[in-house]
Design a protein around this motif. Structure first.
Motif, PDB file in Angstrom:
ATOM      1  N   CYS A  96       0.859  -1.185   0.000  1.00 51.58           N
ATOM      2  CA  CYS A  96       0.000   0.000   0.000  1.00 51.58           C
ATOM      3  C   CYS A  96       0.894   1.234   0.000  1.00 51.58           C
ATOM      4  N   LYS A  97       0.352   2.346  -0.518  1.00 49.36           N
ATOM      5  CA  LYS A  97       1.143   3.571  -0.572  1.00 49.36           C
ATOM      6  C   LYS A  97       0.229   4.765  -0.824  1.00 49.36           C
ATOM      7  N   PRO A  98       0.471   5.852  -0.142  1.00 49.55           N
ATOM      8  CA  PRO A  98      -0.250   7.081  -0.462  1.00 49.55           C
ATOM      9  C   PRO A  98       0.448   7.763  -1.645  1.00 49.55           C
ATOM     10  N   PRO A  99      -0.165   8.792  -2.231  1.00 50.07           N
ATOM     11  CA  PRO A  99       0.466   9.504  -3.353  1.00 50.07           C
ATOM     12  C   PRO A  99       1.519  10.493  -2.856  1.00 50.07           C
ATOM     13  N   LEU A 100       2.508   9.964  -2.174  1.00 48.43           N
ATOM     14  CA  LEU A 100       3.602  10.761  -1.632  1.00 48.43           C
ATOM     15  C   LEU A 100       4.933  10.178  -2.092  1.00 48.43           C
ATOM     16  N   SER A 101       5.931  11.033  -2.170  1.00 50.48           N
ATOM     17  CA  SER A 101       7.275  10.571  -2.544  1.00 50.48           C
ATOM     18  C   SER A 101       7.971  10.008  -1.315  1.00 50.48           C
ATOM     19  N   ILE A 102       7.597   8.792  -0.974  1.00 51.50           N
ATOM     20  CA  ILE A 102       8.159   8.106   0.186  1.00 51.50           C
ATOM     21  C   ILE A 102       8.572   6.707  -0.238  1.00 51.50           C
ATOM     22  N   PRO A 103       9.455   6.091   0.517  1.00 56.41           N
ATOM     23  CA  PRO A 103       9.880   4.730   0.150  1.00 56.41           C
ATOM     24  C   PRO A 103       8.717   3.744   0.248  1.00 56.41           C
ATOM     25  N   TRP A 104       8.807   2.673  -0.525  1.00 56.09           N
ATOM     26  CA  TRP A 104       7.843   1.589  -0.410  1.00 56.09           C
ATOM     27  C   TRP A 104       8.014   0.933   0.952  1.00 56.09           C
ATOM     28  N   GLY A 105       6.921   0.547   1.518  1.00 55.36           N
ATOM     29  CA  GLY A 105       6.956  -0.110   2.819  1.00 55.36           C
ATOM     30  C   GLY A 105       7.059  -1.622   2.691  1.00 55.36           C
ATOM     31  N   LYS A 106       6.690  -2.289   3.745  1.00 55.58           N
ATOM     32  CA  LYS A 106       6.739  -3.755   3.779  1.00 55.58           C
ATOM     33  C   LYS A 106       5.518  -4.331   3.073  1.00 55.58           C
ATOM     34  N   GLY A 107       5.767  -5.175   2.111  1.00 51.81           N
ATOM     35  CA  GLY A 107       4.680  -5.816   1.398  1.00 51.81           C
ATOM     36  C   GLY A 107       4.300  -7.142   2.036  1.00 51.81           C
TER      37      GLY A 107
END
Length: 114
Positions: A96-107
């Motif tokens: 999951c990810k918001p529309p922000l320039s942040i690293p991918w989290g744990k899938g």
């Protein structure tokens, strides 16, 4: 710092169901839309579904439309993906990810196989 932790993945037979969760922290979850993405082995990451900040509107990739349902609980900073009628081609790591320039989290890994 921003954290995105997906969970709920498992091995499931074709036709089965799973419910994924993604817990978010480190940003104001309730004001952002949220997306689910997936990456199958040997393939590029692809967008799966989106939900607006209030949950009032959702969108889906054609490949999952009518089978998957995205939802959210802003009181828990969590977004969900209910997956029904699973197919082998749904096998992937889901993020999951918001529309922000942040690293991918744990899938979380979903494997659909008999």
């Amino acid at each position: 710092q921003v954290q995105l932790v997906a969970s709920g993945g498992a091995l499931v037979q074709p036709g089965g169901s799973l419910r994924l969760s993604c817990a978010a922290s480190g940003f104001t979850f309730s004001i952002y839309s949220m997306n689910w993405y997936r990456q199958a082995p040997g393939k590029e990451r692809e967008w799966v579904a989106r939900i607006t900040s209030t949950g009032g509107s959702t969108n889906y990739a054609d490949s999952v439309k009518d089978r998957f349902t995205i939802s959210r609980d802003n009181s828990k900073n969590t977004v969900y993906l209910q997956m029904n009628s699973l197919k082998p081609e749904d096998t992937a790591v889901y993020y999951c990810k918001p529309p922000l320039s942040i690293p991918w989290g744990k899938g979380t890994l979903v494997t659909v196989s008999s």
